[in-house]
Design an enzyme around this catalytic site. Structure first.
Site, mmCIF file in Angstrom:
data_model
loop_
_atom_site.group_PDB
_atom_site.id
_atom_site.type_symbol
_atom_site.label_atom_id
_atom_site.label_comp_id
_atom_site.label_asym_id
_atom_site.label_seq_id
_atom_site.Cartn_x
_atom_site.Cartn_y
_atom_site.Cartn_z
ATOM 1 N N CYS A 61 6.351 -0.033 7.121
ATOM 2 C CA CYS A 61 5.899 1.132 6.364
ATOM 3 C C CYS A 61 7.015 1.576 5.426
ATOM 4 O O CYS A 61 8.177 1.621 5.829
ATOM 5 C CB CYS A 61 5.553 2.262 7.340
ATOM 6 S SG CYS A 61 4.945 3.744 6.530
ATOM 7 N N HIS A 108 -2.418 7.235 7.258
ATOM 8 C CA HIS A 108 -1.463 8.145 6.596
ATOM 9 C C HIS A 108 -2.173 9.420 6.143
ATOM 10 O O HIS A 108 -1.623 10.517 6.251
ATOM 11 C CB HIS A 108 -0.837 7.483 5.364
ATOM 12 C CG HIS A 108 0.373 6.656 5.681
ATOM 13 N ND1 HIS A 108 1.485 7.153 6.314
ATOM 14 C CD2 HIS A 108 0.650 5.347 5.417
ATOM 15 C CE1 HIS A 108 2.400 6.196 6.443
ATOM 16 N NE2 HIS A 108 1.917 5.085 5.901
ATOM 17 N N GLY A 132 0.843 -1.189 0.000
ATOM 18 C CA GLY A 132 0.000 0.000 0.000
ATOM 19 C C GLY A 132 0.880 1.241 0.000
ATOM 20 O O GLY A 132 2.015 1.208 0.493
HETATM 21 ZN ZN ZN Z 1 2.847 3.307 5.887
#
Ligand code: ZN
Length: 193
Positions: free
Chosen positions: A90, A136, A43
């Site tokens: 992340c 986010h 993602g």
């Molecule tokens: Zn992230």
């Protein structure tokens, strides 16, 4: 376009709803998929490529040849049920992983890049991806969802990113916060007003 890392100010920025889907936005989205696959992610939110837009791309398989590509524009999550703790990483904190408690199942409403409404019930991994990416868009990193003792364990790694950022800033290699916010305002004028 490149993926920015913690503590870049755009990662703390609350993105604005997109009201215009045009060829430029479609090009942005396909470049985001490109970067996500290159970085071996599942993602990528607009904030992570220094854009203040409420959208993210995802493919739970993390591979162009597999899985399914999703574009979520202006996502709204509701009906979170159940809880599950799992390790997250992340692309804006590469190499850093830690446990995060998320809803096991969610409902999400959004728009696709074709402008059509999306309404999905998601569970498990995909539910986690959508919660992580939607965070986010609100300027929230997964580390802010971690419990204190887990966070402490990865604090030295997070600080390494902060030290590097401050040193680049001091050397004038990256724009300061005021310049970043001026850039974000220009993007908002294009897609959010
Ligand atoms: Zn992230």
């Amino acid at each position: 376009m490149e993926i920015i890392t913690h503590p870049h100010p755009t990662l703390k920025y609350k993105s604005k709803p997109v009201i215009r889907i045009n060829a430029e936005l479609k090009a942005i989205v396909s470049e985001m998929f490109e970067l996500m696959y290159e970085a071996k992610g599942v993602g990528l939110a607009a904030n992570q490529v220094n854009l203040p837009l409420r959208l993210f791309v995802a493919n739970p398989a993390g591979d162009r040849e597999e899985g399914e590509e999703f574009v979520f524009i202006n996502p709204v999550i509701s009906k979170g049920t159940g809880n599950e703790v799992a390790d997250e990483g992340c692309l804006s904190l590469p190499g850093v992983y830690g446990p995060v408690n998320r809803s096991k199942s969610i409902h999400v409403e959004a728009f696709g890049i074709d402008g059509k409404a999306i309404s999905l019930d998601l569970d498990d991994f995909m539910a986690r991806v959508v919660q992580h990416e939607t965070d986010h868009l609100d300027g929230v990193m997964f580390t802010e969802r971690m419990v204190e003792h887990s966070l402490q364990a990865i604090q030295p790694e997070i600080e390494d990113f902060e030290i590097e950022y401050q040193s680049k800033l001091a050397d004038g290699l990256i724009p300061d916060e005021t310049s970043v916010h001026a850039q974000l305002a220009e993007w908002e004028a294009k897609f959010c007003q």
